[in-house]
Design an enzyme around this catalytic site. Structure first.
Site, mmCIF file in Angstrom:
data_model
loop_
_atom_site.group_PDB
_atom_site.id
_atom_site.type_symbol
_atom_site.label_atom_id
_atom_site.label_comp_id
_atom_site.label_asym_id
_atom_site.label_seq_id
_atom_site.Cartn_x
_atom_site.Cartn_y
_atom_site.Cartn_z
ATOM 1 N N HIS A 178 44.317 35.763 44.788
ATOM 2 C CA HIS A 178 44.112 35.535 43.354
ATOM 3 C C HIS A 178 43.110 36.566 42.841
ATOM 4 O O HIS A 178 42.330 37.109 43.613
ATOM 5 C CB HIS A 178 43.559 34.113 43.165
ATOM 6 C CG HIS A 178 43.428 33.706 41.737
ATOM 7 N ND1 HIS A 178 42.239 33.784 41.061
ATOM 8 C CD2 HIS A 178 44.341 33.228 40.872
ATOM 9 C CE1 HIS A 178 42.429 33.360 39.817
ATOM 10 N NE2 HIS A 178 43.695 33.022 39.673
ATOM 11 N N THR A 180 40.400 36.402 41.500
ATOM 12 C CA THR A 180 38.985 36.075 41.704
ATOM 13 C C THR A 180 38.565 36.330 43.154
ATOM 14 O O THR A 180 37.405 36.114 43.506
ATOM 15 C CB THR A 180 38.735 34.586 41.403
ATOM 16 O OG1 THR A 180 39.691 33.818 42.157
ATOM 17 C CG2 THR A 180 38.888 34.276 39.935
ATOM 18 N N LYS A 181 39.514 36.744 43.988
ATOM 19 C CA LYS A 181 39.214 36.896 45.417
ATOM 20 C C LYS A 181 38.868 38.353 45.756
ATOM 21 O O LYS A 181 39.016 39.240 44.926
ATOM 22 C CB LYS A 181 40.403 36.403 46.254
ATOM 23 C CG LYS A 181 40.757 34.943 46.001
ATOM 24 C CD LYS A 181 39.586 34.005 46.257
ATOM 25 C CE LYS A 181 39.960 32.537 46.182
ATOM 26 N NZ LYS A 181 40.319 32.058 44.837
ATOM 27 N N ASN A 182 38.449 38.596 46.999
ATOM 28 C CA ASN A 182 37.976 39.932 47.394
ATOM 29 C C ASN A 182 39.080 40.981 47.331
ATOM 30 O O ASN A 182 38.816 42.147 47.074
ATOM 31 C CB ASN A 182 37.402 39.894 48.813
ATOM 32 C CG ASN A 182 36.150 39.032 48.904
ATOM 33 O OD1 ASN A 182 35.936 38.155 48.077
ATOM 34 N ND2 ASN A 182 35.328 39.271 49.902
ATOM 35 N N TYR A 183 40.321 40.558 47.622
ATOM 36 C CA TYR A 183 41.492 41.455 47.582
ATOM 37 C C TYR A 183 42.541 40.713 46.787
ATOM 38 O O TYR A 183 42.720 39.506 46.970
ATOM 39 C CB TYR A 183 42.007 41.747 49.003
ATOM 40 C CG TYR A 183 40.859 42.105 49.906
ATOM 41 C CD1 TYR A 183 40.331 43.384 49.884
ATOM 42 C CD2 TYR A 183 40.253 41.137 50.703
ATOM 43 C CE1 TYR A 183 39.216 43.699 50.650
ATOM 44 C CE2 TYR A 183 39.142 41.442 51.473
ATOM 45 C CZ TYR A 183 38.628 42.722 51.439
ATOM 46 O OH TYR A 183 37.524 43.022 52.176
#
Ligand code: PLP
Length: 375
Positions: A178, A180-183
């Protein structure tokens, strides 16, 4: 203005997206999906990785693979995202919430065994903030009670526990991409399959209940409906975007870790003065700097700090409202034991801006404002 999050962009995304268009295949399981899956399998050392449209979908696949039936119980923390519970509720499970540890905000592994009943089918550890749960203890309980373990590693991509990638320790691991995630791929996820015996079943579930994967490998001469399933393939355009991110995974990780360390160093004196708490990472865990949170004295102080930082143009975010206190949580689950930490600690927690490319002077500004608040 300092945003709370901006999705990572590495610069190679357009190039790969154009290549995906030129390939003339935009639906699932094309070359970019396969490249991402191979990257995940090789980097994390797991039997099989399947890209999915989200972590929510990976969790749903896992619930189908463990063959949850109405009335089965699934143990998880209440301090988690709704999808952790929904995936199992959709198959008729009752959710049994267990308290968290205040240091990591992860499920308290010492409280799990007492929550096991004859109906328990699975444990779902959630690796909060990319810091691992106490997996040795959890796997031992699961083994002794014959339970499945599904790791919710939505936030744990590139983190490890005793050298093993999160998502590869339990029977199944669910990752999120998603934005909002790191990747990211905007919306996206992956199911890591650590059970080779479940590969065929996973492929059937993911391919709408058909044996199309076997057909594409030339193992059958036509494909047909063989079991219940759904559509759990992301489009190639999303996979192309994600591939660019995975190619830069180490650089993104290093950048985030440097920001995390900078926050930890700058806020250490405030913790030493007893004014706030910083996150704790157990020695056996390598985290991925998914978030940097602080803990205030309580909800009133947190609200005041949120407003203080907002005035200074800094966006912060608190996190989950514990599921057991929500209307659906009360309907579909129960809290086992005492809520010693879940509610209280969730009301203290505040997430500071954290994203790939966060600048040193921005962190200085944020930590200066936090210091100013406590003055
Ligand atoms: C712990 C946890 N599980 C699952 C999810 C769901 O991920 P997705 O948005 O990829 O479905 C999230 C999303 O924030 C999460 O934090």
């Amino acid at each position: 203005m300092i945003p709370f999050n901006t999705p990572p962009v590495t610069g190679d995304e357009m190039y790969y997206i154009q290549e995906a268009i030129a390939n003339g295949k935009l639906s699932g399981d094309g070359p970019f999906t396969k490249a991402c899956q191979t990257w995940l399998e090789e980097t994390f050392n797991t039997t099989k990785a399947y890209l999915t449209p989200s972590c929510t979908h990976a969790l749903e696949m896992a619930a189908m693979l463990v063959e949850i039936e109405p009335g089965d119980e699934v143990i998880m923390p209440s301090y988690t995202f709704v999808s952790t519970a929904n995936a199992f509720v959709l198959r008729g499970a009752r959710i049994v919430f267990v308290d968290i540890r205040p240091d990591t905000m992860n499920i308290d592994e010492t409280k799990i065994e007492a929550a096991v009943t004859e109906r328990t089918k699975a444990i779902v550890p959630v690796h909060y903030a990319g810091t691992a749960c106490e997996m040795d203890t959890i796997m031992d309980i699961a083994k002794r009670h014959n339970l499945h373990v599904i790791e919710d590693a939505a936030q744990g991509v590139m983190s490890t526990y005793k050298g093993r990638a999160l998502g590869t320790i339990g029977d199944y691991g669910c990752l999120s991409f998603h934005d909002t995630k790191n990747y990211t791929s905007g919306e996206g996820g992956a199911l890591l399959l650590n059970r080779p015996d479940k590969q065929e079943q996973a492929e059937i579930i993911r391919e709408k209940g058909t044996d199309r994967s076997r057909f594409l490998r030339g193992q059958v001469d036509k494909y047909s409906w063989v079991d219940a399933g759904s559509s759990y393939l992301p489009a190639e355009l999303n996979a192309a975007y994600l591939y660019a991110q995975l190619q830069h995974a180490q650089a993104i990780n290093n950048d985030r870790l440097a920001s995390w360390e900078m926050y930890a160093k700058a806020l250490r004196p405030l913790e030493e003065e007893g004014l706030l708490k910083r996150p704790k990472v157990p020695a056996e865990c390598k985290h991925n700097a998914h978030m940097f949170f602080i803990k205030t004295a309580g909800i009133k102080e947190r609200t005041a700090l949120v407003n203080w930082l907002k005035e200074a143009g800094i966006t912060t975010a608190f996190h989950y409202v514990p599921l057991h206190s929500s209307a659906a949580g009360r309907r579909f689950g129960r809290f086992h034991g005492t809520d010693r930490w879940t509610t209280g600690e969730s009301e203290r927690l505040l997430r500071l801006p954290m994203f790939y490319g966060l600048q040193q002077d921005q962190i200085e500004e944020i930590t200066e404002q936090v210091r100013g608040f406590y003055k």
